[in-house]
Design a protein around this motif. Structure first.
Motif, PDB file in Angstrom:
ATOM      1  N   LEU A  16       0.825  -1.197   0.000  1.00 24.00           N
ATOM      2  CA  LEU A  16       0.000   0.000   0.000  1.00 24.00           C
ATOM      3  C   LEU A  16       0.865   1.255   0.000  1.00 24.00           C
ATOM      4  O   LEU A  16       1.949   1.264   0.578  1.00 24.00           O
ATOM      5  N   GLU A  20      -2.853   5.029   1.317  1.00 26.38           N
ATOM      6  CA  GLU A  20      -3.720   3.852   1.368  1.00 26.38           C
ATOM      7  C   GLU A  20      -3.624   3.165   2.728  1.00 26.38           C
ATOM      8  O   GLU A  20      -4.633   2.693   3.264  1.00 26.38           O
ATOM      9  N   ALA A  21      -2.414   3.117   3.273  1.00 25.66           N
ATOM     10  CA  ALA A  21      -2.218   2.497   4.589  1.00 25.66           C
ATOM     11  C   ALA A  21      -2.938   3.308   5.669  1.00 25.66           C
ATOM     12  O   ALA A  21      -3.597   2.733   6.549  1.00 25.66           O
ATOM     13  N   GLU A  22      -2.833   4.631   5.610  1.00 28.78           N
ATOM     14  CA  GLU A  22      -3.540   5.480   6.577  1.00 28.78           C
ATOM     15  C   GLU A  22      -5.041   5.281   6.449  1.00 28.78           C
ATOM     16  O   GLU A  22      -5.750   5.162   7.457  1.00 28.78           O
TER      17      GLU A  22
END
Length: 121
Positions: A16, A20-22
């Motif tokens: 990611l 995207e990870a957040e």
């Protein structure tokens, strides 16, 4: 394809971006809070676990967004500082005096910010 190459191929497809990870972590926090709210009343340890996870997520997000070297416009840093302060205050309030209605704003903020991070309208 060897096992190592196959494993690398699977992982490389799931990497990611930071945004995207957040977004994924915010959605995870929102889902945990939503599950608590949907099944209210819940045992206090379960409520505090979900709220504690949200608190950790927002401590990291707000801190990273407001660092002096964060690549964000100053106006956005200020907005994130205010939003982070609100979320952390509401989270602590819900820990001290649990109430399912206090979770609504937290769930909504997490989902809305995740949507923005993903670039969805």
């Amino acid at each position: 394809m060897s096992y190592g190459a196959s494993a690398y191929a699977r992982v490389s497809q799931t990497v990611l971006t930071p945004r995207e990870a957040e977004a994924a972590v915010l959605i995870k926090a929102a889902a945990r809070l939503q599950a608590i709210q949907d099944n209210w009343p819940q045992p206090l340890p379960a409520v505090n676990e979900a709220l504690g996870f949200n608190q950790k997520v927002w401590t990291i997000l707000a801190t990273a967004a407001t660092e002096p070297d964060a690549p964000l416009p100053e106006e956005l840093k200020t907005s994130m500082a205010h939003l982070g302060a609100f979320v952390l205050t509401r989270t602590l309030d819900a820990m001290v005096e649990p109430d399912r209605d206090k979770l609504t704003a937290l769930i909504s903020i997490n989902r809305e910010l995740a949507t923005g991070l993903r670039g969805n309208p």
